[in-house]
Structure formats: structure tokens, C-alpha cells
Design an enzyme around this catalytic site. Sequence first.
Site, mmCIF file in Angstrom:
data_model
loop_
_atom_site.group_PDB
_atom_site.id
_atom_site.type_symbol
_atom_site.label_atom_id
_atom_site.label_comp_id
_atom_site.label_asym_id
_atom_site.label_seq_id
_atom_site.Cartn_x
_atom_site.Cartn_y
_atom_site.Cartn_z
ATOM 1 N N ALA A 170 -46.878 -83.895 67.524
ATOM 2 C CA ALA A 170 -48.028 -84.640 67.025
ATOM 3 C C ALA A 170 -48.197 -84.493 65.519
ATOM 4 O O ALA A 170 -48.620 -85.430 64.833
ATOM 5 C CB ALA A 170 -49.297 -84.174 67.737
ATOM 6 N N GLU A 171 -47.876 -83.323 64.990
ATOM 7 C CA GLU A 171 -48.110 -83.052 63.578
ATOM 8 C C GLU A 171 -47.063 -83.678 62.666
ATOM 9 O O GLU A 171 -47.400 -84.312 61.666
ATOM 10 C CB GLU A 171 -48.146 -81.535 63.342
ATOM 11 N N SER A 172 -45.783 -83.461 62.975
ATOM 12 C CA SER A 172 -44.725 -83.865 62.040
ATOM 13 C C SER A 172 -43.599 -84.655 62.692
ATOM 14 O O SER A 172 -42.694 -85.110 61.994
ATOM 15 C CB SER A 172 -44.105 -82.621 61.388
#
Length: 203
Positions: free
Chosen positions: A102-104
Amino acid sequence: MDGKRRWIGICVVLAALCLTRGFGAGTPAAFAGSIYKYVDENGVVHFTNVPTAPGYQKVDLPPLPTLPIPRKLSEDSFQQHIHKAASIFGVDPRLVRAIIKAESDFDPMAVSHKGAMGLMQLMPQTAKEMGVQNPFDPLENIFGGVRYLKEMLRRFNNSLLLALAAYNAGPEAVEKYGGIPPFKETNEYLRRVLRHYMRLKRQ
């Protein structure tokens, strides 16, 4: 094709020179000097980086080929780091994978518009507090991110939703609103992480 064959041939010679003279992979000085060749009376070509006779002539090396450097890697590329960090801090490795996705999206060089960095998108101050010196190093980033996630879980009595909200918006925001902050970005982030987490748990 002639140029390609020439480059391959010279690479083979360079490798042979390194092996015969004891140069290791960690000693780039082996390639720092020039390469010379000499053709003897029998037509045999000799190569060296230390010419010992006047008959040696310098070889003009072709430029090194430019290869693309991959950025985003597969979800399985950092499994060893993820499992090690998750084991040390007592966190589900599937949750860590979901956060990274989800982040990167598994891009170790990712930088957000707010300045969050690396796989687990650590803000500069968070990275510093977690002892991360290079946030773009996958191992450091994962350990720092998992350590921070564990701290958020402890701070919010192991509530997954509140810990994830704090990971995204900061613990002060969660405490200020007494729960998940009413931020569109945070709510979308929670949905993304939980979707990935559920998918991984079903595998």
C-alpha cells in the site's frame, strides 16, 4: 555484432586477468588501469594490465553498455527481510507485506509528495527515531518501519485499525480524534492495507 563480440572478448580477458592476478570482486582497482596486448612471433595474442615489454600496445576499450536499473521489485523480493523483522518485533509478516504494497508498491526508492521514503514510506523524523540511517536501504527501512508499527500497536492496545491509522496520520491525530481521523487519505489507506492483508491471509 562485431562490436558486441569484441566487447565480450575483452570482458573475458579482463576476468582472466583478475583471476590470475588475485583481484577480487570487491577491488575495482583491477579495472582502473589500461589494458595492453602483444602479438608474439607465433601469432598468439597476450593481454596484460602491466606491460613488461616494449611490444605491448594499449587496447582502446569500447564504452560500457548502459543497463536499466529496476526500481519496483516483486512482492517476494524482500521476504527474508520482512520475516526477520516481523519475527523480532512480533508482527504478522503478511501485515508488513500489505503495508509495503500500500505504501510504495515495493519500490525501495519511492518518495511521497510529503517526503516519506522507501519501502515503508518513513518520514525523516520517524526514520531518525527508529535508528534508520539510510531509508532507501531495504533492510534498514523494513526494520525501522516494522519497529514503528509495533510501537503504534503497543500505544493503541493492539488495535490494528488504530495502529494503521497512526502509521499513516500520526499517533497524535488518532489521539486527538479519539479514533480513526476523519481524513480521506487515512481512510483510503486503511482500505488498501486491509484489502492486501486479507488477500495475503487467504493465500
